[in-house]
Design an enzyme around this catalytic site. Structure first.
Site, short mmCIF file in Angstrom:
data_model
loop_
_atom_site.label_atom_id
_atom_site.label_comp_id
_atom_site.label_asym_id
_atom_site.label_seq_id
_atom_site.Cartn_x
_atom_site.Cartn_y
_atom_site.Cartn_z
CE LYS A 230 48.46 14.80 52.26
NZ LYS A 230 49.07 13.68 52.02
NE ARG A 265 52.56 12.80 57.96
CZ ARG A 265 51.92 13.87 58.02
NH1 ARG A 265 50.77 14.84 56.81
NH2 ARG A 265 53.39 14.59 57.35
N1 HH2 Z 1 51.68 13.10 53.50
C1 HH2 Z 1 52.76 14.40 53.37
C2 HH2 Z 1 53.69 13.65 53.92
N2 HH2 Z 1 53.92 12.99 54.25
N3 HH2 Z 1 53.65 10.31 55.26
C3 HH2 Z 1 53.18 9.61 55.23
N4 HH2 Z 1 54.10 8.72 55.48
N5 HH2 Z 1 51.64 9.55 54.68
C4 HH2 Z 1 51.01 11.12 54.03
O1 HH2 Z 1 50.26 10.74 53.69
C5 HH2 Z 1 51.98 12.15 54.11
C6 HH2 Z 1 53.16 11.52 54.87
C7 HH2 Z 1 52.20 15.64 53.16
O2 HH2 Z 1 51.39 16.47 53.83
P1 HH2 Z 1 52.04 17.52 55.10
O3 HH2 Z 1 53.08 17.29 55.89
O4 HH2 Z 1 51.36 18.20 55.87
O5 HH2 Z 1 52.54 18.42 54.26
P2 HH2 Z 1 54.05 18.96 53.15
O6 HH2 Z 1 54.58 17.54 53.16
O7 HH2 Z 1 54.12 19.68 52.31
O8 HH2 Z 1 55.30 19.51 53.99
#
Ligand code: HH2
Length: 290
Positions: A230, A265
């Site tokens: 992040k 995660r």
């Molecule tokens: N972060 C993201 C998405 N979903 N869910 C939970 N429970 N906790 C998190 O910190 C979280 C999440 C964002 O990260 P990422 O999936 O890598 O990116 P994007 O939202 O751009 O797909």
């Protein structure tokens, strides 16, 4: 809804994958615009291959998402979310029928379709605020749910997030959402909470949460931390490219583990798992000192 695989999970959410130690959750984004892996796994075959790789590396479960929630992102339609997620879910389970898969959605219809297709838990970044029907889907399925804190909504959440006491406010929010879920029929042992690193939070807020994660842990629910790659890691290290933020990510994983988090995660399963194995060995070692 018929009897889903989710309903067969009778144990605590914290022991979802059988053990009692830390669990690495592999991220699988089937989106064109996710902040670090957008577009990499749009093809269901490529997505399923990556899923199998993460399971082979030791992921306890996978978190499959069809809508980016990165800062500034736009929502997708429910139809499009289902179109992205379900074929990938089916393909993974065809190859690995025992795989535990969470679906990252705040829509009850997507959750229903995912649970019917074999998903075992739901990751709701709105903590059941996004769709009034979500709680009843979870109650009926009897599956675990991840309730995450977010201030604002993805499109605008990084425009000057503000808190008087971020740790207290995030913790109180999670307590209230857990209460809401339980009142709606979700069993308390099915709840995992997540402080939502980067969701309406600046660098100072993220650091305060990670430093005081034990306050969130004190709620008594297993805690998931999603810090992988992040932006705040880039702000500290100067690493611009999200995919290059692994070393900083591993530091957050180990620190969060020492403060009581259970689920991590992450995009890079093996590196985080090996770091956790070493951290766990040190913490659990029986040493006799003179
Ligand atoms: N972060 C993201 C998405 N979903 N869910 C939970 N429970 N906790 C998190 O910190 C979280 C999440 C964002 O990260 P990422 O999936 O890598 O990116 P994007 O939202 O751009 O797909």
């Amino acid at each position: 809804m018929g009897r889903t695989r989710a309903a067969q999970d009778t144990g605590r959410a914290g022991s979802l994958t059988g053990g009692s130690g830390p669990v690495v959750v592999g991220i699988l984004n089937v989106t064109p615009d996710s902040f670090s892996d957008g577009g990499d796994f749009l093809d269901p075959e490529a997505a399923a291959e990556h899923a199998v790789d993460m399971l082979d590396e030791g992921a306890g479960f996978l978190d499959l998402g069809g809508e980016s929630t990165r800062p500034g992102s736009d929502p997708v339609s429910q139809k499009e979310e289902i179109r992205r997620v379900i074929p990938v879910l089916e393909r993974i389970l065809a190859v690995r029928p025992e795989a535990v898969i969470s679906v990252d959605t705040h829509r009850a219809a997507t959750a229903t379709a995912a649970l019917e297709a074999g998903a075992r838990l739901i990751n709701d970044v709105t903590a059941l605020r996004g769709d009034p029907r979500m709680a009843s889907v979870l109650k009926q399925a009897g599956c675990p749910v991840i309730l995450m804190h977010m201030q604002g909504e993805p499109k605008t959440m990084q425009n000057e997030p503000h808190y008087e006491d971020v740790v207290r406010e995030v913790t109180d929010f999670l307590a209230r959402r857990a209460e809401y879920a339980v009142a709606a029929g979700v069993r308390p042992e099915k709840i995992i909470v997540d402080p939502g690193i980067g969701f309406g939070k600046n660098l100072e807020h993220n650091l305060a949460i990670l430093q005081n994660l034990d306050t969130v842990v004190s709620l008594g629910f297993p805690v998931l931390v999603g810090a992988s790659r992040k932006r705040f890691i880039g702000e500290i290290t100067g690493v611009q490219e999200a995919k290059d933020r692994l070393f900083g990510t591993v530091a957050t994983t180990v620190l969060a583990y020492t403060r009581g988090a259970t689920f991590f995660r992450v995009h890079d399963v093996r590196a985080n798992l090996e770091a956790l194995a070493v951290a766990e060995a040190v913490l659990l070692a029986s040493t006799s000192r003179p």
